[in-house]
Design an enzyme around this catalytic site. Structure first.
Site, PDB file in Angstrom:
ATOM      1  CB  CYS A  14       2.514   7.253   3.505  1.00  0.00           C
ATOM      2  SG  CYS A  14       2.743   6.141   4.875  1.00  0.00           S
TER       3      CYS A  14
ATOM      4  CB  CYS B 107       5.613  -5.552   9.254  1.00  0.00           C
ATOM      5  SG  CYS B 107       6.831  -4.879  10.411  1.00  0.00           S
TER       6      CYS B 107
ATOM      7  CB  CYS C  87       3.580  -2.729  16.518  1.00  0.00           C
ATOM      8  SG  CYS C  87       5.359  -2.416  16.335  1.00  0.00           S
TER       9      CYS C  87
ATOM     10  CB  CYS D 293       0.769  -2.073  13.503  1.00  0.00           C
ATOM     11  SG  CYS D 293       1.217  -1.853  11.766  1.00  0.00           S
TER      12      CYS D 293
ATOM     13  CD  GLU E  24      -2.591  -1.149   2.624  1.00  0.00           C
ATOM     14  OE1 GLU E  24      -3.241  -2.143   2.896  1.00  0.00           O
ATOM     15  OE2 GLU E  24      -2.531  -0.150   3.358  1.00  0.00           O
TER      16      GLU E  24
ATOM     17  CB  CYS F 173       0.620   1.236   7.376  1.00  0.00           C
ATOM     18  SG  CYS F 173       1.089   0.520   8.933  1.00  0.00           S
TER      19      CYS F 173
HETATM   20  N1  SAH Z   1       7.978   0.135  10.878  1.00  0.00           N
HETATM   21  C1  SAH Z   1       8.159   1.555  10.888  1.00  0.00           C
HETATM   22  C2  SAH Z   1       7.440   2.293   9.782  1.00  0.00           C
HETATM   23  C3  SAH Z   1       6.035   1.867   9.414  1.00  0.00           C
HETATM   24  S1  SAH Z   1       4.693   2.287  10.502  1.00  0.00           S
HETATM   25  C4  SAH Z   1       7.754   2.118  12.241  1.00  0.00           C
HETATM   26  O1  SAH Z   1       7.156   1.406  13.004  1.00  0.00           O
HETATM   27  O2  SAH Z   1       8.108   3.254  12.538  1.00  0.00           O
HETATM   28  C5  SAH Z   1       4.631   4.044  10.564  1.00  0.00           C
HETATM   29  C6  SAH Z   1       4.004   4.557  11.825  1.00  0.00           C
HETATM   30  O3  SAH Z   1       2.592   4.270  11.863  1.00  0.00           O
HETATM   31  C7  SAH Z   1       4.599   3.950  13.087  1.00  0.00           C
HETATM   32  O4  SAH Z   1       4.838   4.945  14.045  1.00  0.00           O
HETATM   33  C8  SAH Z   1       3.491   3.027  13.520  1.00  0.00           C
HETATM   34  O5  SAH Z   1       3.583   2.718  14.884  1.00  0.00           O
HETATM   35  C9  SAH Z   1       2.255   3.810  13.163  1.00  0.00           C
HETATM   36  N2  SAH Z   1       1.014   3.038  13.142  1.00  0.00           N
HETATM   37  C10 SAH Z   1       0.845   1.725  12.906  1.00  0.00           C
HETATM   38  N3  SAH Z   1      -0.457   1.368  13.006  1.00  0.00           N
HETATM   39  C11 SAH Z   1      -1.135   2.483  13.294  1.00  0.00           C
HETATM   40  C12 SAH Z   1      -2.517   2.777  13.503  1.00  0.00           C
HETATM   41  N4  SAH Z   1      -3.451   1.826  13.424  1.00  0.00           N
HETATM   42  N5  SAH Z   1      -2.850   4.051  13.800  1.00  0.00           N
HETATM   43  C13 SAH Z   1      -1.906   5.021  13.856  1.00  0.00           C
HETATM   44  N6  SAH Z   1      -0.603   4.818  13.650  1.00  0.00           N
HETATM   45  C14 SAH Z   1      -0.212   3.568  13.380  1.00  0.00           C
END
Ligand code: SAH
Length: 362
Positions: free
Chosen positions: A110, A117, A121, A124, A97, A337
């Protein structure tokens, strides 16, 4: 042609050298190499045949020796707020995406660095689907290139590695992709307008810091203590907060802390005060991110009023910490994402990340 060289997977200087050798070997003028390079990224074409400044014979010969692959758009959605979301299908069927966010005279793209991944987390959507594979350099940079080729093209001014994947777990591809994005013979996007976001993979932070260009670093902090951060981000066991903060301090340019606001989890007064201390130590810019709900996680967003209060607490802790609250964009199209892919392509069994996910530091 199966064994042809993919000219998009080369940094522009290498593409020019290899094309130069190719033209020289056929007794054709050397300037052709530059002509072709300019049509890869700067003023891109869909096919070699569209490089009409070259003679027709030269174009079809090029197509016999080199490939110029595309990312296939399987879905394009537009939010009422102007945000657009793209689902690309890769040649092996994987989906990634990309989200385009216009604001004033900027367009921020973005982009994804991996399909899926491995880091899981807790909040996410990408983490839920697990790791599929690393993207190649061209697949990373072509997300920007494709924006110039679509109907109603978008001229991307800023790039953030905040789509699917952990860029520092695919540094071997992100490194040349940064060169393509930034090079004047590539996409020509200023280094200060390119942000790499990481959970805190230390070798990757060091490698980014060693690049001479002023690429920006964002670190996903999300919790001010190891105990809480471990629950939200399993990677904290490998790279604990103290080490991540030390790496952020050692990075010689300004770092952004990302902090996703999870209702009742990391949004209390004590969290704000603790976060402020960490930000002060690293002279970091704090970006509070409203949670995009959905994507199969149980977390609740913090209310806008409570986010504002949290921001005031961090700012009020002194030391001149700058805090911004990210505007949620594209919520009507599930623009956080991983959300679209989960909806459209369903789930695939995850792959083991450590086969490819290691970081090479040069
Ligand atoms: N892996 C990297 C980059 C991709 S995610 C990282 O974690 O930094 C980019 C950002 O989006 C990260 O800060 C992540 O924690 C955040 N993110 C992921 N899922 C999310 C969600 N559902 N709502 C808001 N931010 C989110």
């Amino acid at each position: 042609m199966a064994n042809s060289v993919n000219v998009l997977d080369l940094v522009p200087a290498d593409a020019e050298r290899i094309l130069g050798e190719y033209f020289a070997s056929r007794g054709q003028p050397a300037y052709r190499a530059r002509q072709v390079v300019h049509r890869l990224w700067k003023n891109p074409v869909r096919t070699f045949d569209e490089m009409t400044e070259l003679p027709a014979g030269a174009r079809s010969e090029l197509a016999g020796h080199f490939s110029l692959p595309r990312l296939e758009i399987v879905e394009r959605q537009r939010s009422v707020d102007g945000t657009q979301k793209f689902l690309f299908r890769l040649d092996d069927g994987q989906g990634i995406e990309t989200v385009a966010i216009p604001e004033d005279d900027r367009v921020t793209l973005c982009i994804s660095s991996q399909a899926g991944c491995a880091l899981k987390c807790a909040f996410c959507a990408t983490g839920q689907m697990g790791f599929q594979r690393n993207l190649h350099p061209w697949e990373i940079a072509a997300q920007v290139r494709e924006m110039r080729l679509i109907e109603d093209p978008l001229l991307v001014t800023n790039v953030v590695f905040m789509g699917m994947g952990e860029p520092m777990m695919n540094w071997q591809a992100v490194d040349p992709a940064l060169t393509i994005l930034n090079s004047p013979d590539g996409l020509g996007i200023g280094a200060r307008h390119i942000t790499v976001s990481t959970v805190g993979v230390l070798p990757g932070i060091v490698a980014l810091g060693k690049r001479p260009e002023q690429f920006r670093l964002a670190v996903s902090i999300h919790a001010p203590t190891d105990a809480l951060r471990r629950q939200l981000m399993p990677i904290n066991t490998k790279y604990p907060l103290a080490d991540v903060l030390a790496a952020a301090r050692a990075f010689d340019r300004r770092v952004t802390f990302e902090y996703v606001m999870l209702g009742g989890v990391n949004d209390q007064r004590t969290h704000a005060l603790e976060l402020a201390q960490l930000a002060k130590r690293c002279r970091a810019f704090v970006n509070l991110i409203p949670l995009h709900a959905g994507g199969g996680t149980e977390f609740q967003p913090t209310s806008p009023r409570d986010i504002a209060r949290f921001a005031r607490l961090v700012r009020g802790a002194g030391g001149g910490i700058e805090v911004a609250i990210r505007k949620s964009r594209g919520t009507d199209i599930s623009a956080a994402c991983g959300q679209l892919r989960v909806e459209r392509l369903g789930r695939r069994p995850p792959q083991r990340a450590d086969e490819h996910g290691h970081v090479h530091v040069v």
